[in-house]
Motif scaffolding. Sequence first.
Motif, PDB file in Angstrom:
ATOM      1  N   SER A 155     101.484 -76.072  -8.936  1.00  0.00           N
ATOM      2  CA  SER A 155     100.622 -77.259  -8.926  1.00  0.00           C
ATOM      3  C   SER A 155      99.684 -77.277  -7.721  1.00  0.00           C
ATOM      4  CB  SER A 155     101.491 -78.523  -8.923  1.00  0.00           C
ATOM      5  OG  SER A 155     102.362 -78.519  -7.806  1.00  0.00           O
ATOM      6  N   ASP A 156      99.991 -76.501  -6.674  1.00  0.00           N
ATOM      7  CA  ASP A 156      99.140 -76.448  -5.487  1.00  0.00           C
ATOM      8  C   ASP A 156      98.137 -75.301  -5.535  1.00  0.00           C
ATOM      9  OD1 ASP A 156     100.538 -78.586  -4.460  1.00  0.00           O
ATOM     10  OD2 ASP A 156     101.997 -77.330  -3.421  1.00  0.00           O
ATOM     11  N   GLN A 158      94.872 -73.316  -5.797  1.00  0.00           N
ATOM     12  CA  GLN A 158      93.497 -73.734  -5.555  1.00  0.00           C
ATOM     13  C   GLN A 158      92.469 -72.818  -6.197  1.00  0.00           C
ATOM     14  OE1 GLN A 158      93.003 -74.106  -1.324  1.00  0.00           O
ATOM     15  NE2 GLN A 158      94.672 -75.591  -1.106  1.00  0.00           N
ATOM     16  N   LYS A 186      94.432 -78.971 -10.236  1.00  0.00           N
ATOM     17  CA  LYS A 186      93.111 -79.337  -9.733  1.00  0.00           C
ATOM     18  C   LYS A 186      92.589 -78.157  -8.904  1.00  0.00           C
ATOM     19  CE  LYS A 186      93.155 -83.418 -11.532  1.00  0.00           C
ATOM     20  NZ  LYS A 186      92.263 -83.759 -12.660  1.00  0.00           N
ATOM     21  N   LYS A 211      86.995 -81.145  -9.483  1.00  0.00           N
ATOM     22  CA  LYS A 211      86.897 -80.778  -8.077  1.00  0.00           C
ATOM     23  C   LYS A 211      86.529 -79.310  -7.870  1.00  0.00           C
ATOM     24  CE  LYS A 211      90.110 -84.271  -6.356  1.00  0.00           C
ATOM     25  NZ  LYS A 211      91.327 -84.514  -5.542  1.00  0.00           N
ATOM     26  N   SER A 603      92.405 -90.259  -5.682  1.00  0.00           N
ATOM     27  CA  SER A 603      92.811 -88.845  -5.701  1.00  0.00           C
ATOM     28  C   SER A 603      94.313 -88.777  -5.910  1.00  0.00           C
ATOM     29  CB  SER A 603      92.422 -88.167  -4.389  1.00  0.00           C
ATOM     30  OG  SER A 603      93.048 -88.807  -3.306  1.00  0.00           O
ATOM     31  N   THR A 604      94.672 -88.093  -6.940  1.00  0.00           N
ATOM     32  CA  THR A 604      96.089 -87.963  -7.281  1.00  0.00           C
ATOM     33  C   THR A 604      96.536 -86.534  -7.010  1.00  0.00           C
ATOM     34  OG1 THR A 604      95.555 -87.451  -9.581  1.00  0.00           O
ATOM     35  CG2 THR A 604      95.951 -89.765  -9.026  1.00  0.00           C
ATOM     36  N   THR A 605      97.741 -86.445  -6.624  1.00  0.00           N
ATOM     37  CA  THR A 605      98.336 -85.134  -6.331  1.00  0.00           C
ATOM     38  C   THR A 605      99.609 -84.995  -7.118  1.00  0.00           C
ATOM     39  OG1 THR A 605      97.424 -85.204  -4.104  1.00  0.00           O
ATOM     40  CG2 THR A 605      99.166 -83.596  -4.526  1.00  0.00           C
ATOM     41  N   GLU A 606      99.710 -83.892  -7.802  1.00  0.00           N
ATOM     42  CA  GLU A 606     100.918 -83.615  -8.578  1.00  0.00           C
ATOM     43  C   GLU A 606     101.797 -82.658  -7.797  1.00  0.00           C
ATOM     44  OE1 GLU A 606     102.208 -81.709 -12.924  1.00  0.00           O
ATOM     45  OE2 GLU A 606     100.118 -82.067 -12.393  1.00  0.00           O
ATOM     46  N   ASN A 607     102.984 -83.114  -7.519  1.00  0.00           N
ATOM     47  CA  ASN A 607     103.932 -82.307  -6.755  1.00  0.00           C
ATOM     48  C   ASN A 607     105.127 -81.972  -7.622  1.00  0.00           C
ATOM     49  OD1 ASN A 607     102.385 -82.487  -4.414  1.00  0.00           O
ATOM     50  ND2 ASN A 607     103.337 -84.415  -3.802  1.00  0.00           N
TER      51      ASN A 607
END
Length: 745
Positions: A155-156, A158, A186, A211, A603-607
């Motif tokens: 999920s991180d 880039q 993202k 993004k 801004s949402t972050t999926e962890n």
Amino acid sequence: MGSPPSAIAILDSVEVTQKILEAILDSPNGRRTLSRLARTCRAWLDPALSVLWRELDSLVPILGLFPPHLLKKVKKPGLGLTTPPLEKDWEKILRYGGRVLRITYDEISNNVSSSVFPIFEEHRPKTYLLPNLQHLTWRIISPENLDRAALFLTSDLQGLVLHLGGAGTKFPTLPAFLADLGGRMKLQSFSIYSSISLPDTFPDLLAPQGKVERLAVVAPGALSPTVGRWAAHLPFLKSLQLDLSGRSLFAVDGFFRELKSGDSTPNSVESHTDSGVFSGEEVDFTEIRKSLLRLTGDTKKSVAFPALTQLHLTGSAANITAFLTHLSGPLTQLEIVIEDPPDAADWRDLSALICERFGSSLTSLRIGATLSSKFGDLVRSTSRAAPALSRLTLEHLSSLPVLARLIIELPESVIFVATDITSLAKACPKLEEVRLCQQARFTAATPPQLSLEDLAPLVRDCRRLHTLAVVINAKGASQEGGPEASATSRSLLWLHVGHSWVTDTLQVAILLSHFAPYLETVKWFMERNRPGFVEANSRSWQRVSDILPHLQNLRLTERRAAVPQKEVVVEYVHVVAPRPPTSDKAIDATVVAVDCGVDARPSTTENSVQATPSLKDCQTQASPLYASVAVDAVPRTVETEVDAVPETVETEVDATTTEPATVPEPVEERENTNADLRDPLHCSGPPTHHLVSLPSFASLFGFLCRTFIAFPLSLPMRVLGAVFKARPPRDSGGDVALDTLNVRP
């Protein structure tokens, strides 16, 4: 053994440590040096390992972390595993996998067996073996390997570079893969290079990727209007790469066809400048366009590609020119890959358009050749044929005032003359790095036309120039006179001459010491297997490199000695300050109002959390508790005594005999006697039995009584009689028992 104080001071600064380790990594045998450094000092262990494992060009180092007994060949881990690994066999992979930030898988190189992927899918202890991965490059030719990229799509993540090769190979799971990619991550950088057509829903599948800053789409269908509309409205898009090869001008224009009517392009009404490339008219339409905007009320326009600063285009010079006419943003980096040699008219139009539209913002310009042009040059080099050289003129570059980097790498258009250098120095005064076909090779029929003296304008006018790579002909260096005194540079530090020709090494070294007295490095091609290598030129440049430092020291010493030591005399002269010129100017004080919209999307972050439970083996005694209970199942009995002695009546009969009277009794007394006989108790004489006649009813009743009453009672009576027989006879005083009587019927 502790670390020295200097090492501790360096390690206190993370940035300094990082720079030192990166410099070691880029040096020859850098990885081996870092590995030795990590094993030498404990303080350098962790930062050195982080730099070593930060970027991997293959999965082989990951497979090499398995125990040796699991590998088919210890020296070739890419061949796969013999048996599935156990949980303890993944310890090293999990320890080093967190340091990997970039990794590349190339199926074409065939250095990793595809059999390792099912093992990763079934036996991996965690969802992602590389949890901190930021950039993935996935080059495949087999459709089944596309879905296996999900093992590394954290999920991180880039950046993703996807290469889909194989002529005629179809990837049926590509839409599902792109849908998962668009909905779960993202990305900031996404590149797809494919030999098959993109799905029709490609923009819709990647619509959530708002993004994206770097986008490269090189595939059939990349110039569709839907892709152009999606890419033009990416708010953070800074870099774009497209392939225009083999497409018509109509197809190139179609990329911008579905832009909204409010999008600003050079062809729309709000464009207030004329390109002037294809027309010679000098009429200014600025006021006319402003009037039209006021009349129509169409003053609020959105801009296509609002943040685009880097552009990479591949194709013919005409197609690239047609594409650039639709852009109006301030490009800072432009890389074009053209067909070599380009058409002279198309190259002239492209050069003029670049200078006019992007001259005030362009800082880097790189010109390369397409694969077909490189392939043709490769065929000629292997067949030992002389290359067909052509000239790429730089005289059309009019004004690039902020250009700092110019790189031209073409296999055929390699001829440059003195006028090209003069025009380049005049158009680009802030150049810092110049590379003009440094790999070009020349034969006796077509020698290099640039001499060492021809570089004087570039050294004189470009005061920031520190890197220069160009092929020159130093055989005809002038020995009479010297170069102009102003043609010297304090900034030029690195020179690459490639396959340059040279004869008089001393004269060349003298000229270089004048042009660049602070020059640090001189390089040339020394590989014998390189096409175009001439051993004589290589030896001559080696002698120039050996002589140059001594001449540089001499040159600097002469210049310091040539400065006259004059007495400084200070004179004070009264000078009336001149009155500054003045002029009346009108200033338009109209307030410029700008409507700005702010995108308030959170801004949402999926962890993802690794929720692997810790397991422990426990044994439990499952035997149930029991107790022995004895139950008395004997029924209760009660002894009850019943007096079963029947009621008896003792009847005594007076059996005393008397003498009968001698007087005869009359008949009437006999009848009374018979009456008395009915009652034996009142009998005074001996008992006599008489048969009494009863009616028939009475006889029947008596029979029933004897049968049903007397007979059942006679049995216990007999028992009792037997019992009582043992009893002694009662002294009755002369009474006679009944059983002793003889009764006569």
